[in-house]
Scaffold this active site. Structure first.
Site, PDB file in Angstrom:
ATOM      1  N   ASN A   9       0.842  -1.230   0.083  1.00  0.00           N
ATOM      2  CA  ASN A   9      -0.154  -0.181  -0.047  1.00  0.00           C
ATOM      3  C   ASN A   9       1.002   1.326   0.083  1.00  0.00           C
ATOM      4  O   ASN A   9       1.573   1.494   0.935  1.00  0.00           O
ATOM      5  CB  ASN A   9      -1.031  -0.008   1.305  1.00  0.00           C
ATOM      6  CG  ASN A   9      -1.637   1.235   1.459  1.00  0.00           C
ATOM      7  OD1 ASN A   9      -1.902   2.120   0.506  1.00  0.00           O
ATOM      8  ND2 ASN A   9      -2.485   1.591   2.661  1.00  0.00           N
ATOM      9  N   LYS A  11       0.069   4.184  -0.201  1.00  0.00           N
ATOM     10  CA  LYS A  11      -0.443   5.631   0.417  1.00  0.00           C
ATOM     11  C   LYS A  11      -0.263   6.717  -0.653  1.00  0.00           C
ATOM     12  O   LYS A  11      -0.069   6.339  -1.775  1.00  0.00           O
ATOM     13  CB  LYS A  11       0.140   5.653   1.811  1.00  0.00           C
ATOM     14  CG  LYS A  11      -0.017   4.552   2.626  1.00  0.00           C
ATOM     15  CD  LYS A  11       0.383   4.523   4.088  1.00  0.00           C
ATOM     16  CE  LYS A  11       0.009   3.305   4.788  1.00  0.00           C
ATOM     17  NZ  LYS A  11       0.143   3.420   6.159  1.00  0.00           N
ATOM     18  N   HIS A  95      -9.518   1.178   4.758  1.00  0.00           N
ATOM     19  CA  HIS A  95      -8.142   1.451   5.485  1.00  0.00           C
ATOM     20  C   HIS A  95      -8.366   2.563   6.761  1.00  0.00           C
ATOM     21  O   HIS A  95      -9.104   3.306   6.558  1.00  0.00           O
ATOM     22  CB  HIS A  95      -7.202   1.870   4.502  1.00  0.00           C
ATOM     23  CG  HIS A  95      -5.926   2.040   5.063  1.00  0.00           C
ATOM     24  ND1 HIS A  95      -5.125   3.052   5.941  1.00  0.00           N
ATOM     25  CD2 HIS A  95      -4.824   1.095   4.965  1.00  0.00           C
ATOM     26  CE1 HIS A  95      -4.202   2.464   6.502  1.00  0.00           C
ATOM     27  NE2 HIS A  95      -3.700   1.419   6.022  1.00  0.00           N
ATOM     28  N   GLU A  97      -6.561   4.919   7.577  1.00  0.00           N
ATOM     29  CA  GLU A  97      -6.532   6.093   7.426  1.00  0.00           C
ATOM     30  C   GLU A  97      -7.521   6.700   6.398  1.00  0.00           C
ATOM     31  O   GLU A  97      -7.947   7.996   6.780  1.00  0.00           O
ATOM     32  CB  GLU A  97      -5.152   6.216   6.731  1.00  0.00           C
ATOM     33  CG  GLU A  97      -4.005   6.113   7.477  1.00  0.00           C
ATOM     34  CD  GLU A  97      -2.742   5.503   6.797  1.00  0.00           C
ATOM     35  OE1 GLU A  97      -2.794   5.525   5.550  1.00  0.00           O
ATOM     36  OE2 GLU A  97      -1.756   5.027   7.557  1.00  0.00           O
ATOM     37  N   GLU A 167      -5.363  -4.732  10.502  1.00  0.00           N
ATOM     38  CA  GLU A 167      -4.244  -3.789  10.732  1.00  0.00           C
ATOM     39  C   GLU A 167      -4.614  -3.202  12.122  1.00  0.00           C
ATOM     40  O   GLU A 167      -5.317  -2.257  12.130  1.00  0.00           O
ATOM     41  CB  GLU A 167      -4.209  -2.824   9.760  1.00  0.00           C
ATOM     42  CG  GLU A 167      -4.032  -3.379   8.321  1.00  0.00           C
ATOM     43  CD  GLU A 167      -3.355  -2.431   7.364  1.00  0.00           C
ATOM     44  OE1 GLU A 167      -2.290  -2.569   6.704  1.00  0.00           O
ATOM     45  OE2 GLU A 167      -3.974  -1.363   7.200  1.00  0.00           O
ATOM     46  N   GLY A 173       2.768   2.266  10.681  1.00  0.00           N
ATOM     47  CA  GLY A 173       3.802   3.245  10.608  1.00  0.00           C
ATOM     48  C   GLY A 173       4.464   3.587  11.799  1.00  0.00           C
ATOM     49  O   GLY A 173       5.292   4.579  11.987  1.00  0.00           O
ATOM     50  N   SER A 213       3.671  -2.115  10.223  1.00  0.00           N
ATOM     51  CA  SER A 213       5.297  -2.230  10.578  1.00  0.00           C
ATOM     52  C   SER A 213       5.690  -3.711  10.168  1.00  0.00           C
ATOM     53  O   SER A 213       6.588  -4.183  10.733  1.00  0.00           O
ATOM     54  CB  SER A 213       5.542  -1.685  11.948  1.00  0.00           C
ATOM     55  OG  SER A 213       5.254  -0.359  12.121  1.00  0.00           O
TER      56      SER A 213
HETATM   57  O1  LIG Z   1      -1.177   0.932   6.740  1.00  0.00           O
HETATM   58  C1  LIG Z   1      -0.285   0.008   6.360  1.00  0.00           C
HETATM   59  C2  LIG Z   1      -0.644  -0.792   5.186  1.00  0.00           C
HETATM   60  O2  LIG Z   1      -2.062  -0.572   4.838  1.00  0.00           O
HETATM   61  C3  LIG Z   1       0.794  -0.388   7.363  1.00  0.00           C
HETATM   62  O3  LIG Z   1       1.979   0.471   6.900  1.00  0.00           O
HETATM   63  P1  LIG Z   1       3.313   0.291   7.452  1.00  0.00           P
HETATM   64  O4  LIG Z   1       3.684  -1.027   6.983  1.00  0.00           O
HETATM   65  O5  LIG Z   1       4.024   1.423   6.886  1.00  0.00           O
HETATM   66  O6  LIG Z   1       3.371   0.323   8.863  1.00  0.00           O
END
Ligand SMILES: O=C(CO)COP(=O)(O)O
Length: 253
Positions: A9, A11, A95, A97, A167, A173, A213
């Site tokens: 992903n 982002k 997601h 976010e 997640e 992150g 992560s």
């Molecule tokens: O949100 C994520 C994948 O959709 C996870 O992000 P990270 O792998 O950067 O922690």
């Protein structure tokens, strides 16, 4: 046996030229497609170029969100019909976010999941608890209710084809991962929820990813767990080397 699925992903990272360069670099090195599904979910702007670039390779391209309507006065949105037309195979829905900053709700995620199937795309449905949920021991209640809402009204066959990404929000992150055992326990709970909704057969087939992560250094252990069938990866999917190492782990899981 469920086939592992490793999805990046991206982002809101990369420029178009960087994205195309990445695909050019990785597409010839993807491990045998019979062993792992390799997906990159890129910013919408790059999708036409990346689909074209990945054509004929084992790399599949996905979107990071979409609207549930096919068309309409929704400024800035992209529709399932538009993604289908571009030959996009996967779409991330719900997601954390998007839930936090862009008003994706259990209800709209459910509509989007239906729309994805109507347009030949596999939804990657994200669920996960906040740190507060976890500290109050509400993890499973939260995650089960998100799963139940997202899968509402689907056929058993559609449920079986769904990908669910667990997640935990506090692990995204932050460099903090759930322990493999903890992640597996929640993924097992998700599978039980799916069984309650759509029966054992669909629950056995549904693929459940862990996200938060994930790195080349921790993916092997996560994938060794019974109920973890892949990973949804942010930061560590941005560099070809690191992404290929994640795929390699998936192919050998
Ligand atoms: O949100 C994520 C994948 O959709 C996870 O992000 P990270 O792998 O950067 O922690």
């Amino acid at each position: 046996m469920r086939k592992p699925i490793i999805a990046g992903n991206w982002k809101m990272y990369k420029t178009l030229s960087q994205a195309v360069e990445f695909v050019q670099e990785v597409k010839t090195s993807i491990p045998e497609s019979t062993k792992v599904d390799a997906v990159i979910c890129a910013p919408a702007l790059f999708l036409p170029s990346l689909v074209k670039e990945a054509e004929g390779s084992a790399l599949e391209i996905g979107a990071q969100t979409m609207h549930f309507e096919n068309e309409g006065a929704f400024t800035g949105e992209i529709s399932p019909a538009q993604l289908e037309d571009l030959k996009v195979n996967y779409v991330i829905l719900g997601h954390s976010e998007r839930r936090e900053y862009n008003n994706e709700t259990d209800e709209s995620v459910n509509k989007k999941v239906h729309a994805a199937f109507e347009h030949g795309m596999t939804p990657i449905i994200c669920v996960g608890e906040t740190l507060d949920d976890r500290e109050k021991s509400h993890t499973m209640v939260k995650v089960s209710s998100q799963v139940g809402a997202a899968l509402k009204g689907l056929t058993k066959d559609q449920v079986a084809k769904t990908v669910i990404a667990y997640e935990p929000i506090w692990a995204i992150g932050t460099g903090k991962t759930a322990t493999s055992e903890d992640a597996n326990t929640v993924c097992e709970g998700i599978r039980k929820t799916v069984a309650d909704i759509a029966g054992e057969e669909a629950a056995e087939a549904v693929r459940i990813q862990y996200g938060g992560s994930v790195k080349p250094a921790n993916i092997k252990e996560l994938l060794s767990m019974e109920h973890i069938d892949g990973a949804l990866v942010g930061g560590a999917s941005l560099e070809p080397d690191s992404y290929l190492q994640l795929l390699e782990a998936g192919a050998n899981a």
